[in-house]
Design a protein around this motif. Structure first.
Motif, short mmCIF file in Angstrom:
data_model
loop_
_atom_site.label_atom_id
_atom_site.label_comp_id
_atom_site.label_asym_id
_atom_site.label_seq_id
_atom_site.Cartn_x
_atom_site.Cartn_y
_atom_site.Cartn_z
N ASN A 19 -0.37 3.79 1.42
CA ASN A 19 -0.44 4.94 2.32
C ASN A 19 0.92 5.21 2.94
OD1 ASN A 19 -3.10 5.44 1.85
ND2 ASN A 19 -3.86 4.56 3.75
N VAL A 20 1.32 6.49 2.86
CA VAL A 20 2.60 6.92 3.40
C VAL A 20 2.35 7.91 4.52
CG1 VAL A 20 4.73 8.19 2.89
CG2 VAL A 20 3.85 6.52 1.25
N LEU A 21 3.07 7.73 5.62
CA LEU A 21 2.97 8.61 6.79
C LEU A 21 4.30 9.34 6.95
CD1 LEU A 21 1.01 9.13 9.31
CD2 LEU A 21 2.45 7.48 10.51
N ARG A 22 4.24 10.61 7.33
CA ARG A 22 5.45 11.41 7.57
C ARG A 22 5.52 11.76 9.05
NH1 ARG A 22 5.67 17.29 6.68
NH2 ARG A 22 7.80 17.99 7.00
N THR A 23 6.70 11.63 9.64
CA THR A 23 6.87 11.89 11.06
C THR A 23 8.03 12.86 11.29
OG1 THR A 23 8.32 9.96 11.32
CG2 THR A 23 5.96 9.63 11.73
N PRO A 24 8.13 13.45 12.48
CA PRO A 24 9.23 14.37 12.77
C PRO A 24 10.59 13.70 12.57
CG PRO A 24 7.55 14.54 14.46
CD PRO A 24 7.18 13.36 13.60
N GLY A 25 11.60 14.53 12.25
CA GLY A 25 12.94 13.99 12.05
C GLY A 25 13.17 13.46 10.66
N TRP A 27 7.07 6.59 6.30
CA TRP A 27 6.67 5.23 6.66
C TRP A 27 5.60 4.73 5.70
CZ3 TRP A 27 8.58 3.26 11.51
CH2 TRP A 27 9.31 4.19 12.25
N ALA A 28 5.71 3.46 5.31
CA ALA A 28 4.66 2.79 4.54
C ALA A 28 3.72 2.10 5.52
CB ALA A 28 5.26 1.77 3.59
N VAL A 29 2.43 2.40 5.39
CA VAL A 29 1.44 1.93 6.36
C VAL A 29 0.73 0.68 5.85
CG1 VAL A 29 -0.67 2.54 7.60
CG2 VAL A 29 1.10 4.26 7.22
N ASP A 52 -2.31 -1.62 7.34
CA ASP A 52 -3.31 -1.76 8.41
C ASP A 52 -2.96 -0.81 9.56
OD1 ASP A 52 -4.73 -3.71 6.97
OD2 ASP A 52 -3.34 -5.25 7.63
N GLU A 53 -2.69 -1.36 10.75
CA GLU A 53 -2.43 -0.50 11.91
C GLU A 53 -0.94 -0.37 12.23
OE1 GLU A 53 -4.88 1.19 13.33
OE2 GLU A 53 -6.19 0.28 11.85
N ARG A 54 -0.08 -0.86 11.31
CA ARG A 54 1.35 -0.80 11.56
C ARG A 54 2.06 -0.12 10.39
NH1 ARG A 54 2.06 -3.89 16.07
NH2 ARG A 54 4.33 -3.82 15.95
N ALA A 55 3.27 0.37 10.64
CA ALA A 55 4.01 1.10 9.62
C ALA A 55 5.46 0.64 9.58
CB ALA A 55 3.96 2.60 9.91
N VAL A 56 6.02 0.57 8.37
CA VAL A 56 7.41 0.17 8.16
C VAL A 56 8.17 1.38 7.63
CG1 VAL A 56 8.98 -1.31 6.85
CG2 VAL A 56 6.80 -2.22 7.71
N ARG A 57 9.30 1.69 8.23
CA ARG A 57 10.08 2.85 7.82
C ARG A 57 10.59 2.67 6.40
NH1 ARG A 57 12.27 6.98 11.05
NH2 ARG A 57 13.76 8.25 9.90
N ALA A 102 9.32 -0.99 1.12
CA ALA A 102 8.84 -0.94 2.50
C ALA A 102 7.44 -1.53 2.61
CB ALA A 102 8.84 0.51 3.00
N ALA A 103 6.59 -1.23 1.62
CA ALA A 103 5.22 -1.74 1.65
C ALA A 103 5.19 -3.26 1.54
CB ALA A 103 4.41 -1.11 0.53
N ALA A 104 6.17 -3.81 0.80
CA ALA A 104 6.20 -5.27 0.60
C ALA A 104 7.06 -5.98 1.64
CB ALA A 104 6.75 -5.57 -0.79
#
Length: 313
Positions: free
Chosen positions: A4-10, A14-16, A18-23, A44-46
């Protein structure tokens, strides 16, 4: 397993876990550029980093715009039944404006002239490779063309859609395609699990839609083949694959439909929407729409959308 990948402003990706994400250490700006940098996603996921709490991040749509947004019409048996269709249903596609794509927690803005606002939870396919016109896609070929999945809501202005027979306008207002929170990047072995995905949508905590992909009429590989007869797709483009039954709009009973067919169009629609005005299922200002798509074991989980409905200013 999917990532799962999350996109944020700027410009953050992020690779997700569980409840945490790594840039993700990438220069990618667009979805297509990110998909071309899958090694950075995997790294990032690993990663052994503890990461940032997902709850502390602001989620943007995990697909960047502009992009092509194409959708399938009446592609679940339960939706076909609700819509009054019988017999074979010809596969039908329509376009949505990419400007309708909005974040997974951004309010849905109801235009002032829209009185019958509806919801449609849908599985979105995100293309990872070009799909030229004339391409034939077999089930085994899906990993070659589809990079991942997103949760979407094909919000619809039914009074515009029905009276004008206008899908593009009725489904393309700003915020009419909430997308995300995650882009689930799939590994080849994950595609066998698509049939297990369960689509759910609630309004104010009350269940409205709940079906798995087993209810789907035209599966993704066949849909891409049919679409490729006339429409190319590129990496980062989005195909919405239809919605299950349970939307606010439902076909009138057959006797009513036959009587309405005898009326002039203006009178027919006036009578129809007079009846729809009594339907409490349409979205109203202040409603909260929540939606999820996941396999029962969480092997693929596209996260949860929480979108309030607000009258547009």
């Amino acid at each position: 397993m999917s990532t799962n990948v999350l996109r944020t402003p700027g410009g953050g990706w992020w690779a997700v876990r569980d409840e945490r994400a790594v840039r993700i250490e990438t220069k990618a700006v667009t979805t297509a550029e990110l998909l071309a940098d899958r090694d950075a996603v995997r790294e990032a996921a690993a990663s052994g980093e503890s990461g940032t709490p997902v709850a502390d991040l602001v989620a943007l749509p995990p697909v960047t715009t502009p992009c092509r947004v194409v959708a399938q019409m009446v592609n679940y048996r339960s939706h076909a039944k609700d819509s009054g269709f019988t017999g074979d249903i010809p596969p039908t596609f329509f376009r949505k404006a990419s400007g309708s794509v909005s974040g997974p927690h951004e309010p849905i803005a109801r235009p002032a002239h829209v009185n019958f606002l509806d919801y449609e939870v849908e599985l979105g396919l995100v293309m990872g490779a070009p799909l030229p016109v004339g391409t034939v896609v077999e089930e085994r070929d899906l990993p070659s063309y589809v990079a991942g999945l997103v949760l979407t809501n094909d919000v619809s202005a039914r009074d515009v859609q029905l009276t004008k027979t206008q899908f593009y306008e009725s489904k393309s207002y700003p915020t009419f395609t909430p997308t995300g929170p995650y882009l689930a990047l799939l590994e080849p072995e994950d595609f066998a699990r698509l049939i297990d995905l369960r689509l759910r949508l609630n309004v104010n905590g009350v269940p409205r839609q709940d079906r798995t992909l087993a209810d789907m009429i035209v599966r993704p590989a066949q849909a891409l083949t049919l679409l490729a007869r006339f429409q190319p797709l590129a990496p980062g483009d989005l195909l919405l694959t239809g919605t299950p039954g349970g939307t606010a709009l439902k076909a009138p009973p057959k006797p009513v439909e036959k009587i309405a067919a005898l009326l002039p169009p203006a009178l027919k629609w006036k009578a129809f929407f007079k009846g729809q005005a009594k339907n409490p299922l349409y979205l109203r200002n202040g409603d909260l729409v929540t939606a999820t798509i996941a396999t029962p074991d969480g092997h693929i989980d596209l996260g949860e959308q929480r979108t309030a409905v607000a009258d547009a200013r």
